[in-house]
Design a protein around this motif. Structure first.
Motif, mmCIF file in Angstrom:
data_model
loop_
_atom_site.group_PDB
_atom_site.id
_atom_site.type_symbol
_atom_site.label_atom_id
_atom_site.label_comp_id
_atom_site.label_asym_id
_atom_site.label_seq_id
_atom_site.Cartn_x
_atom_site.Cartn_y
_atom_site.Cartn_z
ATOM 1 N N PHE A 81 10.172 7.086 -0.560
ATOM 2 C CA PHE A 81 10.025 5.515 -0.257
ATOM 3 C C PHE A 81 8.966 5.216 0.604
ATOM 4 O O PHE A 81 8.351 4.033 0.282
ATOM 5 C CB PHE A 81 11.515 5.029 0.355
ATOM 6 C CG PHE A 81 12.630 4.843 -0.311
ATOM 7 C CD1 PHE A 81 12.478 5.126 -1.936
ATOM 8 C CD2 PHE A 81 13.808 4.535 -0.014
ATOM 9 C CE1 PHE A 81 13.586 4.991 -2.913
ATOM 10 C CE2 PHE A 81 14.884 4.398 -0.817
ATOM 11 C CZ PHE A 81 14.750 4.476 -2.343
ATOM 12 N N PRO A 84 4.475 4.488 -1.670
ATOM 13 C CA PRO A 84 3.548 3.330 -2.212
ATOM 14 C C PRO A 84 2.977 2.762 -0.835
ATOM 15 O O PRO A 84 1.714 2.511 -1.076
ATOM 16 C CB PRO A 84 4.862 2.359 -2.718
ATOM 17 C CG PRO A 84 5.925 3.157 -2.962
ATOM 18 C CD PRO A 84 5.791 4.320 -2.192
ATOM 19 N N LEU A 85 3.547 2.592 0.277
ATOM 20 C CA LEU A 85 2.901 2.068 1.346
ATOM 21 C C LEU A 85 1.814 3.133 1.671
ATOM 22 O O LEU A 85 0.698 2.421 2.286
ATOM 23 C CB LEU A 85 4.180 1.870 2.524
ATOM 24 C CG LEU A 85 3.592 1.204 3.954
ATOM 25 C CD1 LEU A 85 3.362 -0.302 3.372
ATOM 26 C CD2 LEU A 85 4.580 1.260 4.754
ATOM 27 N N VAL A 88 -1.291 2.573 -0.030
ATOM 28 C CA VAL A 88 -2.122 1.056 0.210
ATOM 29 C C VAL A 88 -2.678 1.325 1.252
ATOM 30 O O VAL A 88 -4.058 0.971 1.520
ATOM 31 C CB VAL A 88 -1.037 0.043 0.194
ATOM 32 C CG1 VAL A 88 -1.715 -1.326 0.577
ATOM 33 C CG2 VAL A 88 -0.573 -0.246 -1.219
ATOM 34 N N VAL A 92 -7.171 1.491 2.173
ATOM 35 C CA VAL A 92 -8.093 0.702 3.208
ATOM 36 C C VAL A 92 -8.598 1.375 4.266
ATOM 37 O O VAL A 92 -9.389 0.781 5.073
ATOM 38 C CB VAL A 92 -7.396 -0.623 3.490
ATOM 39 C CG1 VAL A 92 -7.275 -1.536 2.415
ATOM 40 C CG2 VAL A 92 -6.211 -0.424 4.158
ATOM 41 N N ARG A 269 -9.521 4.200 -5.156
ATOM 42 C CA ARG A 269 -8.415 3.534 -4.443
ATOM 43 C C ARG A 269 -7.368 3.267 -5.926
ATOM 44 O O ARG A 269 -5.983 3.562 -5.687
ATOM 45 C CB ARG A 269 -8.705 2.137 -3.899
ATOM 46 C CG ARG A 269 -9.412 1.950 -2.824
ATOM 47 C CD ARG A 269 -9.683 0.509 -2.421
ATOM 48 N NE ARG A 269 -10.262 0.582 -1.119
ATOM 49 C CZ ARG A 269 -11.292 -0.105 -0.526
ATOM 50 N NH1 ARG A 269 -12.042 -0.790 -1.901
ATOM 51 N NH2 ARG A 269 -11.730 -0.354 0.292
ATOM 52 N N LEU A 273 -3.392 4.199 -6.712
ATOM 53 C CA LEU A 273 -2.343 3.249 -6.885
ATOM 54 C C LEU A 273 -1.584 3.470 -8.196
ATOM 55 O O LEU A 273 -0.170 3.152 -8.251
ATOM 56 C CB LEU A 273 -2.913 1.812 -7.108
ATOM 57 C CG LEU A 273 -3.468 1.283 -5.782
ATOM 58 C CD1 LEU A 273 -4.021 -0.206 -6.386
ATOM 59 C CD2 LEU A 273 -2.343 1.053 -4.910
ATOM 60 N N ALA A 276 1.355 4.904 -6.471
ATOM 61 C CA ALA A 276 1.943 4.187 -5.751
ATOM 62 C C ALA A 276 3.135 3.173 -6.814
ATOM 63 O O ALA A 276 4.116 2.906 -6.318
ATOM 64 C CB ALA A 276 1.090 2.736 -4.990
ATOM 65 N N TYR A 277 2.627 2.972 -7.815
ATOM 66 C CA TYR A 277 3.410 2.233 -8.809
ATOM 67 C C TYR A 277 4.455 3.182 -9.510
ATOM 68 O O TYR A 277 5.728 2.935 -9.802
ATOM 69 C CB TYR A 277 2.452 1.690 -9.873
ATOM 70 C CG TYR A 277 1.768 0.505 -9.600
ATOM 71 C CD1 TYR A 277 2.622 -0.681 -9.027
ATOM 72 C CD2 TYR A 277 0.485 0.307 -9.392
ATOM 73 C CE1 TYR A 277 1.715 -1.652 -8.547
ATOM 74 C CE2 TYR A 277 -0.129 -0.694 -9.384
ATOM 75 C CZ TYR A 277 0.448 -1.952 -8.551
ATOM 76 O OH TYR A 277 -0.383 -2.943 -8.209
ATOM 77 N N ILE A 280 8.158 6.771 -7.565
ATOM 78 C CA ILE A 280 9.448 6.424 -7.679
ATOM 79 C C ILE A 280 10.198 6.368 -8.816
ATOM 80 O O ILE A 280 11.167 7.001 -8.904
ATOM 81 C CB ILE A 280 9.786 5.334 -6.512
ATOM 82 C CG1 ILE A 280 9.261 5.719 -5.080
ATOM 83 C CG2 ILE A 280 11.260 4.823 -6.413
ATOM 84 C CD1 ILE A 280 9.455 4.556 -4.262
#
Lengths: 567, 41
Positions: A81, A84-85, A88, A92, A269, A273, A276-277, A280
């Protein structure tokens, strides 16, 4: 146990040959170490992104996690869980730092920011943990294939290890990345095909199948209790998981090197991602395979013990006890089958009938599970080993129940998962060895051809090391947790150093002292409070390093070098 | 550290990416939650 059809082996061998030969073809463009280790920083984001996913997804996921789904259900998905956070946040923070710095390794950046000892210590910790985990990752499927197919473990290790080492050594990161792309496609195809075949083969509707799984708690995804002792809760996954993923994707060279090959910071980046998508949903699919296999065996007679080697040992040592258990198990399974069918019929009749039939099914399932638990205890008592039966559920299902061709596809998928994870690790181990140690401490100036030869030698060395470790790793603990635990012991502390690197006021001495104190604190928590779940170690390590690092750095003015490294 | 100008921090872009990723996760978690709610009672 049924032997696998020769056509399945044709699929497996054809796949291994295709990946190895195509990998070797990618050797062009690797005349310099920038090309060998970083593909001249010119790979497209989607290839890098798939390589990132393939590196993280090992055979443990295909065998251990699916098995865990069958026994324990979906709750393991909570572990991801925080991912993804974390992706991101990395996009950055650390990604622009590392990509912009034009470094080969994450640890090289630490010397620019702090000093050589911080770089060397973090690079050494990486070599230590990843070198070992590479062996474990190769051992995991080798041990299972050895038991299922009756081959010596050494042969299974060589079957996967030799092609991987060859294409990684000769083709460098180009070969690794493009092989990862193919491996990832195969893995997704194999997972999707498994779910489809299971839904077709289960003799009740998908809704009834999910109802049976849900009745035994296997569809319980969320656990919102806040407990430091429980590894798989919403909070440990979200908080501890975020720290673990920040450390893994942000500071572990096996992942950092993937996105250093991207064309720009933006492409790096974007590559992260993808995970990130999709991570899960993919993990949920993997666990769903296990859940559906559990449902499948409600309508077929399942083996009482899935590990054929341990079953044979118990049969030889305790034949009477095993026969008694087997007879009780058969009776319990027959009763459970009748109850499962009754649930399906009752659900058509109405809610009240379904409720009582479901309650009866739960009782029958508990009875069958209790007999299996007794059998597993007998295995442990007889063999003196942990049963680890969970890792054999899916491979046995695949070999005994899947149609011709598809079994080969899944076995190739398991091998693909192992090979793609190992290839990236070998490649990054060689990079850290050559860049952070050989070129830093022993031979600062030499031709590219020299460094290229040393790099290939380092890849071969780590490949050999991994194969030796794997051949002797048969007695290692639970396949899933060993790898994660070993990594997380240092991960949080190393993440702490990288966080310090982005704080202008932090200084070299503070970072080094913080790292040592962080590691000691994690060790103290691990041994002093073993009940604390290992995901929290990452939080403890990172926070300790940052706090201690800043205290030691004090309020002194930033050195010009540190300030320019951060800006 | 020098960075190419097109890689300069862009808070607006970060915020949009963050919102997109979190939205997709919320949908995924809702689906998983629905699975649990529908079949685990």
């Amino acid at each position: 146990m049924r032997a696998m059809h020769p056509l399945n082996w044709v699929v497996v061998i054809a796949w291994l040959a295709y990946v190895a030969i195509d990998g070797l073809r990618r050797a062009r463009g690797t005349k310099h170490i920038e090309g060998y280790f970083l593909a001249n920083r010119n790979l497209p984001w989607w290839a890098v992104g798939l390589s990132v996913m393939a590196t993280q997804l090992s055979a443990v996921t295909m065998i251990g996690t699916t098995g865990q789904g069958a026994v324990d259900g979906m709750r393991f998905v909570q572990f991801y869980f925080g991912l993804p956070l974390a992706m991101v946040i990395l996009g950055v923070t650390i990604v622009p730092f590392l990509h912009g710095a034009k470094v080969f390794t994450a640890y090289e950046f630490l010397e620019r920011r702090f000093d050589a000892k911080t770089r060397s210590l973090t690079a050494f910790l990486f070599l230590l943990s990843r070198g070992m985990s590479c062996g474990t990752i190769l051992a995991a499927p080798a041990v299972v294939f050895s038991a299922i197919f009756g081959w010596p473990i050494g042969w299974c290790v060589l079957l996967m290890g030799v092609p991987t080492v060859l294409y990684t050594m000769i083709g460098g990161v180009q070969a690794v990345t493009w092989a990862d792309v193919k491996q990832m496609v195969l893995i997704v195809v194999a997972i999707t095909a498994m779910v489809t075949v299971l839904l077709v083969r289960i003799p009740v509707s998908p809704s009834d199948a999910l109802h049976l799984a849900g009745a035994t708690g296997r569809l319980r995804v969320f656990d919102f209790t806040f407990s430091l002792k429980n590894t798989y809760t919403f909070w440990s996954g979200l908080i501890g998981g975020t720290f673990l993923m920040l450390s893994y994707f942000g500071t572990d060279q096996s992942q950092v090197q993937r996105y250093l090959t991207a064309r720009s910071v933006d492409e790096a980046r974007s590559s992260l991602l993808i995970s990130a998508y999709w991570k899960i949903p993919l993990q949920a699919m993997v666990l769903l395979i296990g859940v559906l296999v559990f449902v499948f065996y409600q309508f077929e007679t399942p083996p009482m013990l899935y590990n054929p080697v341990q079953e044979r040992k118990v049969r030889e040592a305790q034949p009477a006890a095993l026969a008694t258990l087997q007879s009780r198990f058969d009776t319990a399974v027959a009763a459970r089958l009748a109850a499962a069918r009754a649930v399906s019929t009752a659900r058509k009749a109405g809610d009240d009938a379904a409720t009582s039939a479901t309650a009866e099914f739960r009782v029958r399932d508990s009875a069958a599970t209790a007999v299996r638990t007794e059998a597993l205890a007998l295995v442990e008592k007889t063999t003196g080993q942990q049963s680890k039966d969970v890792n054999y559920i899916i491979p046995r299902f695949v070999v005994e129940q899947l149609p011709i061709g598809l079994a080969g596809l899944f076995i190739a998928g398991v091998m693909a998962a192992a090979m793609s994870a190992i290839a990236a690790e070998l490649n990054s181990l060689a990079t850290a060895t050559v860049i952070d140690f050989y070129r830093r401490w022993f031979r600062k100036e030499a031709s590219d051809a020299h460094f290229l030869t040393v790099s290939k030698g380092a890849t071969a060395f780590w490949g050999l090391f991994a194969m030796v470790v794997a051949s002797y790793a048969a007695t290692l603990g639970s396949l899933i947790e060993v790898v994660n635990r070993f990594g997380s012991f240092f991960y949080g502390s190393i993440l702490g150093v990288f966080i310090l690197a982005m704080i202008p006021r932090a200084r070299a001495t503070g970072a080094f002292v913080g790292l040592i104190v962080g590691m000691l604190t994690v060790a103290a928590v691990n041994f002093g409070a073993p009940q604390v779940a290992f995901l929290w170690h990452n939080v403890v390590g990172a926070v300790t390093v940052v706090v201690v690092g800043m205290l030691v750095s004090g309020g002194r003015a930033t050195t010009p070098a540190a300030a320019s490294a951060v800006q | 550290m020098t960075q190419p100008s097109d890689d300069a921090p862009d808070n607006g872009r970060f915020r949009r990416t963050l919102i997109r990723v979190i939205s997709v996760q919320i949908v995924t978690l809702l689906l998983l939650g629905l699975l649990q709610y529908r079949y685990s009672r």
